[in-house]
Design an enzyme around this catalytic site. Structure first.
Site, PDB file in Angstrom:
ATOM      1  N   ALA A 124       0.842  -1.200   0.000  1.00 23.73           N
ATOM      2  CA  ALA A 124       0.000   0.000   0.000  1.00 23.73           C
ATOM      3  C   ALA A 124       0.872   1.243   0.000  1.00 23.73           C
ATOM      4  CB  ALA A 124      -0.928  -0.013   1.210  1.00 23.73           C
ATOM      5  N   MET A 125       0.978   1.884  -1.166  1.00 23.48           N
ATOM      6  CA  MET A 125       1.747   3.116  -1.301  1.00 23.48           C
ATOM      7  C   MET A 125       0.819   4.309  -1.545  1.00 23.48           C
ATOM      8  SD  MET A 125       4.878   1.985  -3.783  1.00 23.48           S
ATOM      9  CE  MET A 125       5.485   0.311  -3.852  1.00 23.48           C
ATOM     10  N   GLY A 129      -4.505  11.693  -2.077  1.00 16.98           N
ATOM     11  CA  GLY A 129      -3.881  12.941  -2.515  1.00 16.98           C
ATOM     12  C   GLY A 129      -2.438  12.797  -2.919  1.00 16.98           C
ATOM     13  N   GLU A 244      10.397  -4.537 -10.341  1.00 17.20           N
ATOM     14  CA  GLU A 244       8.997  -4.157 -10.477  1.00 17.20           C
ATOM     15  C   GLU A 244       8.701  -3.602 -11.866  1.00 17.20           C
ATOM     16  OE1 GLU A 244       8.220  -1.576  -7.170  1.00 17.20           O
ATOM     17  OE2 GLU A 244       8.864  -3.083  -5.717  1.00 17.20           O
TER      18      GLU A 244
END
Length: 332
Positions: A124-125, A129, A244
Protein backbone atom coordinates in the site's frame (compact mmCIF):
# COMPACT_ATOMS: atom_id res chain seq x y z
CA UNK A 1 11.26 -18.07 -32.78
CA UNK A 2 13.28 -19.86 -30.08
CA UNK A 3 14.13 -17.64 -27.11
CA UNK A 4 17.67 -18.42 -26.08
CA UNK A 5 17.32 -17.17 -22.49
CA UNK A 6 15.17 -20.15 -21.49
CA UNK A 7 16.72 -23.57 -20.83
CA UNK A 8 15.04 -26.93 -21.35
CA UNK A 9 14.16 -26.94 -17.64
CA UNK A 10 12.46 -23.57 -18.04
CA UNK A 11 10.43 -24.80 -21.00
CA UNK A 12 9.34 -27.94 -19.13
CA UNK A 13 8.16 -25.65 -16.32
CA UNK A 14 6.31 -23.51 -18.88
CA UNK A 15 4.54 -26.52 -20.36
CA UNK A 16 3.50 -27.74 -16.91
CA UNK A 17 2.24 -24.33 -15.84
CA UNK A 18 0.37 -23.86 -19.12
CA UNK A 19 -1.50 -27.11 -18.47
CA UNK A 20 -2.25 -26.02 -14.92
CA UNK A 21 -3.52 -22.61 -16.03
CA UNK A 22 -5.64 -24.13 -18.78
CA UNK A 23 -7.36 -26.29 -16.19
CA UNK A 24 -7.45 -24.12 -13.04
CA UNK A 25 -7.36 -20.53 -14.31
CA UNK A 26 -8.85 -20.09 -17.77
CA UNK A 27 -12.33 -21.44 -16.91
CA UNK A 28 -12.70 -18.78 -14.18
CA UNK A 29 -11.55 -15.66 -16.05
CA UNK A 30 -15.02 -14.54 -17.17
CA UNK A 31 -16.39 -14.98 -13.64
CA UNK A 32 -13.51 -12.99 -12.14
CA UNK A 33 -13.99 -10.18 -14.65
CA UNK A 34 -17.69 -10.05 -13.81
CA UNK A 35 -17.27 -9.93 -10.01
CA UNK A 36 -14.09 -7.83 -9.91
CA UNK A 37 -11.71 -10.21 -8.14
CA UNK A 38 -10.21 -13.70 -8.19
CA UNK A 39 -10.99 -16.46 -5.70
CA UNK A 40 -8.70 -17.63 -2.92
CA UNK A 41 -9.10 -21.28 -3.86
CA UNK A 42 -7.18 -20.67 -7.08
CA UNK A 43 -4.39 -18.94 -5.16
CA UNK A 44 -4.19 -21.94 -2.84
CA UNK A 45 -3.97 -24.27 -5.83
CA UNK A 46 -1.20 -22.10 -7.32
CA UNK A 47 0.76 -22.31 -4.08
CA UNK A 48 0.23 -26.03 -3.65
CA UNK A 49 1.47 -26.65 -7.18
CA UNK A 50 4.60 -24.54 -6.62
CA UNK A 51 3.73 -21.63 -8.92
CA UNK A 52 3.94 -18.90 -6.27
CA UNK A 53 7.47 -18.03 -5.27
CA UNK A 54 9.19 -20.28 -7.81
CA UNK A 55 12.26 -18.05 -7.42
CA UNK A 56 12.12 -17.97 -3.61
CA UNK A 57 14.55 -20.03 -1.49
CA UNK A 58 13.69 -23.67 -0.93
CA UNK A 59 14.12 -23.33 2.84
CA UNK A 60 10.91 -21.29 2.93
CA UNK A 61 9.02 -23.59 0.58
CA UNK A 62 9.98 -21.83 -2.66
CA UNK A 63 11.18 -23.39 -5.88
CA UNK A 64 14.76 -22.19 -5.54
CA UNK A 65 14.90 -21.23 -9.22
CA UNK A 66 15.95 -18.04 -10.94
CA UNK A 67 13.66 -15.17 -11.88
CA UNK A 68 13.09 -16.65 -15.34
CA UNK A 69 10.71 -19.17 -13.79
CA UNK A 70 8.62 -16.31 -12.43
CA UNK A 71 8.79 -14.55 -15.81
CA UNK A 72 7.21 -17.62 -17.36
CA UNK A 73 4.26 -17.45 -14.94
CA UNK A 74 3.81 -13.75 -15.76
CA UNK A 75 3.92 -14.40 -19.52
CA UNK A 76 1.51 -17.29 -19.49
CA UNK A 77 -1.09 -15.53 -17.35
CA UNK A 78 -0.83 -12.35 -19.45
CA UNK A 79 -1.17 -14.37 -22.64
CA UNK A 80 -4.29 -16.01 -21.18
CA UNK A 81 -5.59 -12.56 -20.13
CA UNK A 82 -5.90 -13.73 -16.55
CA UNK A 83 -5.36 -10.21 -15.23
CA UNK A 84 -7.42 -10.95 -12.13
CA UNK A 85 -4.59 -13.06 -10.73
CA UNK A 86 -2.05 -10.52 -9.51
CA UNK A 87 0.62 -13.17 -8.97
CA UNK A 88 3.35 -10.81 -10.18
CA UNK A 89 2.45 -8.38 -7.38
CA UNK A 90 2.28 -11.16 -4.79
CA UNK A 91 5.33 -13.19 -5.87
CA UNK A 92 7.65 -10.77 -7.66
CA UNK A 93 7.02 -7.47 -5.89
CA UNK A 94 5.82 -8.20 -2.34
CA UNK A 95 7.74 -11.39 -1.57
CA UNK A 96 11.17 -9.81 -2.24
CA UNK A 97 10.46 -7.20 0.46
CA UNK A 98 9.84 -9.99 2.96
CA UNK A 99 12.91 -11.91 1.80
CA UNK A 100 15.37 -9.00 1.69
CA UNK A 101 14.21 -6.86 4.61
CA UNK A 102 12.11 -9.16 6.79
CA UNK A 103 13.26 -10.70 10.06
CA UNK A 104 13.73 -14.45 10.44
CA UNK A 105 10.28 -14.56 12.05
CA UNK A 106 8.72 -12.70 9.08
CA UNK A 107 10.24 -15.20 6.67
CA UNK A 108 9.27 -18.28 8.64
CA UNK A 109 5.71 -17.06 9.04
CA UNK A 110 4.59 -14.56 6.40
CA UNK A 111 6.91 -15.53 3.53
CA UNK A 112 6.40 -19.25 3.99
CA UNK A 113 2.61 -18.87 4.02
CA UNK A 114 2.70 -16.51 1.02
CA UNK A 115 4.66 -19.06 -1.03
CA UNK A 116 2.14 -21.76 -0.04
CA UNK A 117 -0.76 -19.58 -1.21
CA UNK A 118 -2.21 -19.42 2.30
CA UNK A 119 -1.53 -15.70 2.77
CA UNK A 120 -1.97 -13.14 -0.03
CA UNK A 121 0.18 -10.03 0.18
CA UNK A 122 -0.41 -6.47 -1.02
CA UNK A 123 1.68 -3.32 -0.84
CA UNK A 124 0.00 0.00 0.00
CA UNK A 125 1.75 3.12 -1.30
CA UNK A 126 -0.76 5.37 -3.10
CA UNK A 127 -3.04 7.72 -1.17
CA UNK A 128 -6.02 9.80 -2.35
CA UNK A 129 -3.88 12.94 -2.51
CA UNK A 130 -0.53 11.32 -3.27
CA UNK A 131 0.42 9.24 -6.28
CA UNK A 132 4.03 8.87 -7.36
CA UNK A 133 5.31 11.48 -4.87
CA UNK A 134 5.85 9.10 -1.98
CA UNK A 135 7.57 11.77 0.09
CA UNK A 136 4.15 13.43 0.35
CA UNK A 137 2.29 10.55 2.00
CA UNK A 138 0.35 11.36 5.16
CA UNK A 139 -0.35 7.89 6.60
CA UNK A 140 1.36 7.91 10.01
CA UNK A 141 2.81 5.21 12.24
CA UNK A 142 3.52 6.40 15.79
CA UNK A 143 5.55 4.26 18.17
CA UNK A 144 3.68 3.54 21.39
CA UNK A 145 5.68 1.22 23.61
CA UNK A 146 5.95 -2.14 21.91
CA UNK A 147 3.48 -1.19 19.19
CA UNK A 148 3.01 1.09 16.20
CA UNK A 149 -0.31 2.92 15.79
CA UNK A 150 -1.22 3.50 12.13
CA UNK A 151 -3.59 6.23 10.96
CA UNK A 152 -4.39 7.04 7.33
CA UNK A 153 -5.88 5.92 4.05
CA UNK A 154 -4.58 4.17 0.94
CA UNK A 155 -6.22 3.77 -2.46
CA UNK A 156 -5.79 1.88 -5.77
CA UNK A 157 -4.34 -1.06 -3.83
CA UNK A 158 -4.11 -4.24 -5.91
CA UNK A 159 -5.11 -7.43 -4.03
CA UNK A 160 -6.79 -5.13 -1.49
CA UNK A 161 -9.83 -7.37 -0.94
CA UNK A 162 -8.08 -10.73 -1.04
CA UNK A 163 -4.91 -9.93 0.89
CA UNK A 164 -4.24 -11.10 4.42
CA UNK A 165 -1.07 -9.03 4.83
CA UNK A 166 -0.28 -5.49 3.68
CA UNK A 167 3.15 -3.88 3.39
CA UNK A 168 2.18 -0.32 4.33
CA UNK A 169 4.29 2.69 3.38
CA UNK A 170 4.07 5.11 6.32
CA UNK A 171 5.66 8.19 7.79
CA UNK A 172 7.38 7.36 11.09
CA UNK A 173 9.18 10.73 11.24
CA UNK A 174 7.13 13.53 9.64
CA UNK A 175 9.79 16.12 10.54
CA UNK A 176 12.62 14.36 8.68
CA UNK A 177 14.39 16.33 5.95
CA UNK A 178 14.42 15.51 3.16
CA UNK A 179 10.94 14.08 3.66
CA UNK A 180 11.65 10.64 2.20
CA UNK A 181 13.98 9.91 5.11
CA UNK A 182 10.97 9.69 7.40
CA UNK A 183 9.38 6.81 5.45
CA UNK A 184 9.21 3.25 6.82
CA UNK A 185 7.54 -0.02 5.83
CA UNK A 186 5.27 -1.77 8.32
CA UNK A 187 3.51 -5.12 7.97
CA UNK A 188 -0.19 -5.10 8.84
CA UNK A 189 -2.24 -8.27 9.11
CA UNK A 190 -5.74 -7.53 7.90
CA UNK A 191 -7.41 -9.01 10.98
CA UNK A 192 -5.90 -6.28 13.18
CA UNK A 193 -8.44 -4.01 14.94
CA UNK A 194 -8.48 -0.65 13.20
CA UNK A 195 -7.81 -2.06 9.75
CA UNK A 196 -10.73 -1.65 7.35
CA UNK A 197 -11.21 -2.51 3.70
CA UNK A 198 -13.00 0.12 1.67
CA UNK A 199 -14.59 -0.15 -1.75
CA UNK A 200 -13.43 -2.50 -4.46
CA UNK A 201 -12.92 0.09 -7.17
CA UNK A 202 -14.64 -0.16 -10.55
CA UNK A 203 -12.20 0.41 -13.41
CA UNK A 204 -12.25 0.86 -17.19
CA UNK A 205 -9.76 -1.95 -17.74
CA UNK A 206 -8.36 -4.97 -15.88
CA UNK A 207 -11.84 -5.44 -14.49
CA UNK A 208 -11.09 -8.73 -12.78
CA UNK A 209 -8.16 -7.27 -10.87
CA UNK A 210 -9.02 -6.60 -7.24
CA UNK A 211 -8.21 -2.90 -6.62
CA UNK A 212 -9.36 -1.34 -3.36
CA UNK A 213 -9.30 1.36 -0.74
CA UNK A 214 -7.74 0.58 2.65
CA UNK A 215 -8.19 2.44 5.95
CA UNK A 216 -6.08 2.46 9.11
CA UNK A 217 -8.01 3.83 12.07
CA UNK A 218 -5.60 3.76 15.03
CA UNK A 219 -4.57 0.32 13.84
CA UNK A 220 -2.14 -1.23 16.30
CA UNK A 221 0.57 -3.70 15.27
CA UNK A 222 3.59 -5.05 17.17
CA UNK A 223 6.80 -3.05 16.78
CA UNK A 224 8.32 -6.26 15.41
CA UNK A 225 6.14 -5.75 12.29
CA UNK A 226 8.57 -3.04 11.15
CA UNK A 227 10.14 -4.22 7.90
CA UNK A 228 13.86 -3.53 8.04
CA UNK A 229 14.80 -0.29 9.80
CA UNK A 230 12.91 2.90 10.53
CA UNK A 231 13.48 5.67 8.00
CA UNK A 232 14.84 3.37 5.30
CA UNK A 233 11.53 2.54 3.61
CA UNK A 234 12.09 4.86 0.65
CA UNK A 235 15.50 3.31 0.00
CA UNK A 236 13.97 -0.17 0.07
CA UNK A 237 11.26 0.91 -2.38
CA UNK A 238 13.80 2.38 -4.81
CA UNK A 239 16.01 -0.71 -4.60
CA UNK A 240 13.15 -2.98 -5.68
CA UNK A 241 12.04 -0.79 -8.60
CA UNK A 242 14.21 -2.57 -11.18
CA UNK A 243 12.37 -5.88 -10.88
CA UNK A 244 9.00 -4.16 -10.48
CA UNK A 245 9.40 -2.26 -13.75
CA UNK A 246 10.70 -5.34 -15.52
CA UNK A 247 7.64 -7.29 -14.34
CA UNK A 248 5.43 -4.75 -16.12
CA UNK A 249 7.46 -5.04 -19.32
CA UNK A 250 7.24 -8.84 -19.27
CA UNK A 251 3.48 -8.85 -18.85
CA UNK A 252 2.91 -6.06 -21.36
CA UNK A 253 4.86 -7.61 -24.21
CA UNK A 254 3.13 -10.96 -23.60
CA UNK A 255 -0.21 -9.17 -23.81
CA UNK A 256 0.92 -7.49 -27.04
CA UNK A 257 1.72 -10.86 -28.57
CA UNK A 258 -1.70 -12.20 -27.57
CA UNK A 259 -3.40 -9.16 -29.10
CA UNK A 260 -1.48 -9.62 -32.33
CA UNK A 261 -2.42 -13.31 -32.47
CA UNK A 262 -6.09 -12.49 -31.88
CA UNK A 263 -6.01 -9.79 -34.56
CA UNK A 264 -4.53 -12.13 -37.13
CA UNK A 265 -7.25 -14.69 -36.42
CA UNK A 266 -9.91 -11.98 -36.69
CA UNK A 267 -8.79 -10.60 -40.04
CA UNK A 268 -8.70 -14.11 -41.47
CA UNK A 269 -12.36 -14.58 -40.56
CA UNK A 270 -13.74 -11.09 -41.26
CA UNK A 271 -14.82 -10.61 -44.88
CA UNK A 272 -15.26 -7.49 -46.98
CA UNK A 273 -15.99 -7.22 -50.70
CA UNK A 274 -16.26 -10.97 -50.93
CA UNK A 275 -12.92 -11.94 -49.35
CA UNK A 276 -11.16 -11.96 -45.97
CA UNK A 277 -9.65 -8.64 -44.98
CA UNK A 278 -6.39 -10.52 -44.29
CA UNK A 279 -5.95 -10.75 -48.05
CA UNK A 280 -5.82 -6.96 -48.48
CA UNK A 281 -2.37 -5.53 -48.88
CA UNK A 282 -2.92 -2.70 -46.41
CA UNK A 283 -3.96 -5.17 -43.70
CA UNK A 284 -0.81 -7.17 -44.34
CA UNK A 285 1.34 -4.02 -44.13
CA UNK A 286 -0.17 -3.09 -40.76
CA UNK A 287 0.19 -6.58 -39.35
CA UNK A 288 3.82 -6.71 -40.49
CA UNK A 289 4.50 -3.40 -38.72
CA UNK A 290 2.92 -4.60 -35.49
CA UNK A 291 4.64 -8.00 -35.62
CA UNK A 292 7.98 -6.25 -36.05
CA UNK A 293 7.35 -4.01 -33.05
CA UNK A 294 6.34 -6.98 -30.91
CA UNK A 295 9.56 -8.82 -31.82
CA UNK A 296 11.64 -5.72 -31.07
CA UNK A 297 9.97 -5.34 -27.70
CA UNK A 298 10.42 -9.03 -26.90
CA UNK A 299 14.10 -8.95 -27.80
CA UNK A 300 14.65 -5.94 -25.55
CA UNK A 301 12.77 -7.49 -22.63
CA UNK A 302 14.62 -10.79 -23.05
CA UNK A 303 18.00 -9.04 -23.01
CA UNK A 304 17.04 -7.25 -19.80
CA UNK A 305 15.69 -10.45 -18.26
CA UNK A 306 19.00 -12.23 -18.84
CA UNK A 307 20.96 -9.28 -17.42
CA UNK A 308 18.64 -9.00 -14.39
CA UNK A 309 19.16 -12.68 -13.58
CA UNK A 310 22.93 -12.06 -13.76
CA UNK A 311 22.50 -9.33 -11.16
CA UNK A 312 23.27 -6.33 -13.35
CA UNK A 313 21.98 -2.83 -12.55
CA UNK A 314 19.45 -1.83 -15.22
CA UNK A 315 17.31 0.92 -13.73
CA UNK A 316 17.40 3.08 -16.85
CA UNK A 317 16.89 0.20 -19.27
CA UNK A 318 13.94 -1.38 -17.45
CA UNK A 319 12.27 2.04 -17.36
CA UNK A 320 12.68 2.21 -21.13
CA UNK A 321 11.23 -1.28 -21.52
CA UNK A 322 8.25 -0.41 -19.34
CA UNK A 323 7.58 2.67 -21.48
CA UNK A 324 7.99 0.90 -24.83
CA UNK A 325 5.91 -2.18 -24.05
CA UNK A 326 3.03 -0.36 -22.36
CA UNK A 327 2.79 2.19 -25.18
CA UNK A 328 2.75 -0.65 -27.70
CA UNK A 329 0.11 -2.45 -25.66
CA UNK A 330 -2.14 0.61 -25.81
CA UNK A 331 -1.79 0.83 -29.60
CA UNK A 332 -2.50 -2.85 -30.10
Amino acid sequence: MKREIFSEEHELFRAAFRRFAKSHVEPKIAEWNACGQSDKATWSAMGEAGYLGAAMPERYGGGGGDFLFQAIVIEELASMRAHALQTSLHSDICMPYLLHYGSDAHKEDFLRRAIAGELLVAIAMTEPGTGSDLAGITTRAVRDGDEYVLTGQKTFISNGQNCGLVIVVVKTDPSAQPAHRGISLILVETDRPGFERGRRLDKLGLRGQDTSELFFNDCRVPATNLLGEEGKGFRYLMTQLQQERLVIGIGSIASCRRSLTDTIEYVKQRKAFGRSIASFQNTQFKLAELATEVEIGQAFVDRLLAAHVRGEELVQEVSMAKYWTTELQKRL
